[in-house]
Each structure stands twice: as structure tokens, then as C-alpha cells.
Design a protein around this motif. Structure first.
Motif: not given
Length: 231
Positions: A27-30, A158-164, A166-174, A193-197
Motif C-alpha cells: 500500500h505504501l509503495q502504491l 489505492v484500496s480500489v486497486a484490490a478489485l484488479v 492489487l491494492g495493498g490494504l484493500g486486499q485485506l478489506i475486500l 489506511t487511516v494511520v498511514l494517511a
């Protein structure tokens, strides 16, 4: 989501290294790579637009049109060319950041007082040296303000990219959370995600304070300084 507890600490402990930490790093890289690319491109476009104002309307329209394209559609459009590599997410996220960064670069450069430019020119500064040593440093507060907004927006998107895939933390969520009806990965993904932001935003504030030491000594209008209170 079932009758189980919202937080399964044993799941977090078992998956911290292999899944949670790996997702956080991805997620940090993306987030940071598109932001860095977007900043470089925005600086080039913004400097050109400030130098030749006729360029600014078409440049601004172009980046806004790109920003209007749904992120998921752009991810799928790139899939045939970039596959399931990080570039499938990096390219669209870098393009989206331009809609925020380009106006801030132009505004920051336009706010440099004319007498400052004339003084630099009178001291023998050429256009490039004046840009690098006078105009850009003066514009730093506006640039960092735009960078903070772009950073938080990118980290969230970035989390939206989990649908394709990728997405880092988005993969955990979705993938691990919603698809399995398991709340713990969802809570962990959202929290990180909030802490990272928050952390990235705080680092950018510190970067601005480091780059503009003179701003710390500038009194805020209406606020009495310690020297004034002592007098």
C-alpha cells in the motif's frame, strides 16, 4: 458478518508478517510512487503553465478530464498492457494526482511577489537559477498543501486497486474481509489506511517546516508573540 467477535487478535498475530505487513508495504509503495511521479510531472506542467499562461487552460482541462474517468475503468483499461503489475495502479494514481498538484504548482509560482523576482534578476540570477533558488522555495507552502491533499487522496484510492488484484490494504478489506464476511481484516485494513494517511500527512508538515524555516518566525496576524507579551 456472523456472531463472532469483531476483532480476532489471534488472526492478526498469525497473519501479521505474511499478510498484514506485506499489504501495508505494498500500500505504501502504491501510494508514494504515483505521488512522486505525479509531483515531477506536475512541476514540469505547472512551471510551463506559469511561464506561458496560455498553456494553463488546456493543461488544467486535460488533467481534470482524466480525473473524471472512474478509477476502476482506468485500471481495467491498462490491464492488457501492464498485466497484474504495480504499474496497473501506479499509472492511473499518478494521473489522478495531477488534478490536485498542477493547480497548486501554478498558484504557488504565481504568488511569488514581482519585487522578489526583480530583485533576484537585479542580482544576476538567470531564469533557471531564479526558479530553483527563489521562486520554488517561496512556493513551497502552497506546493506542500497540494501534496498533502494528493497524498491522502492517493492513499485512500489505492484500496480500489484490490478489485484488479492489487491494492495493498484493500486486499485485506475486500478479499479477506467482505468476500469472506470476516470483520477483522476489514477493521485492520481501514485502521492502517487511516494511520498511514495521518503519518504521511504529518511527515509532509514536518518537511514543509524544514524547507521553510523562515515561516516559523513569521507571526500569525492577530496572535501576539512571546516578545510582545514580555514587553
Amino acid at each position: 458478518m456472523g456472531d463472532g467477535p469483531l476483532i480476532r487478535w489471534d488472526w492478526i498475530a498469525r497473519n501479521w508478517d505474511t499478510k498484514v505487513l506485506a499489504s501495508l508495504i505494498e500500500h505504501l509503495q502504491l501510494s508514494l510512487i504515483p505521488l512522486a511521479i505525479g509531483l515531477v510531472v506536475a512541476l514540469l506542467l505547472g512551471i510551463a503553465s506559469a511561464r506561458w499562461p496560455r498553456l494553463y487552460p488546456p493543461v488544467l482541462t486535460s488533467v481534470n478530464v482524466v480525473y473524471a474517468v472512474p478509477s476502476l475503468a482506468l485500471f481495467f483499461l491498462l490491464l492488457p498492457y501492464t498485466g497484474f503489475s504495480l504499474w496497473t495502479a501506479i499509472i492511473p494514481l499518478a494521473l489522478y494526482s495531477l488534478a490536485i498538484l498542477v493547480p497548486n504548482v501554478v498558484d504557488g509560482l504565481n504568488q511569488v511577489p514581482d519585487h522578489v523576482r526583480r530583485a533576484a534578476t537585479a542580482m544576476g540570477y538567470g531564469p533557471l537559477r531564479r526558479l530553483l533558488t527563489v521562486e520554488l522555495p517561496v512556493a513551497v507552502p502552497v506546493l506542500i498543501a497540494g501534496l498533502r491533499v494528493a497524498a491522502v487522496a492517493t492513499i485512500s484510492m489505492v484500496s480500489v486497486a484490490a478489485l484488479v488484484g492489487l491494492g495493498g490494504l484493500g486486499q485485506l478489506i475486500l478479499t479477506d474481509g467482505f468476500r469472506r464476511q470476516f470483520p477483522t481484516p476489514i477493521i485492520v485494513g481501514i485502521t492502517l489506511t487511516v494511520v498511514l494517511a495521518f503519518v504521511v500527512d504529518a511527515l509532509l508538515v514536518l518537511l514543509q517546516r524544514w524547507l521553510t524555516p523562515w515561516a516559523r518566525d513569521t507571526p500569525t496576524p492577530g496572535v501576539r508573540t512571546r516578545e510582545e507579551d514580555a514587553a
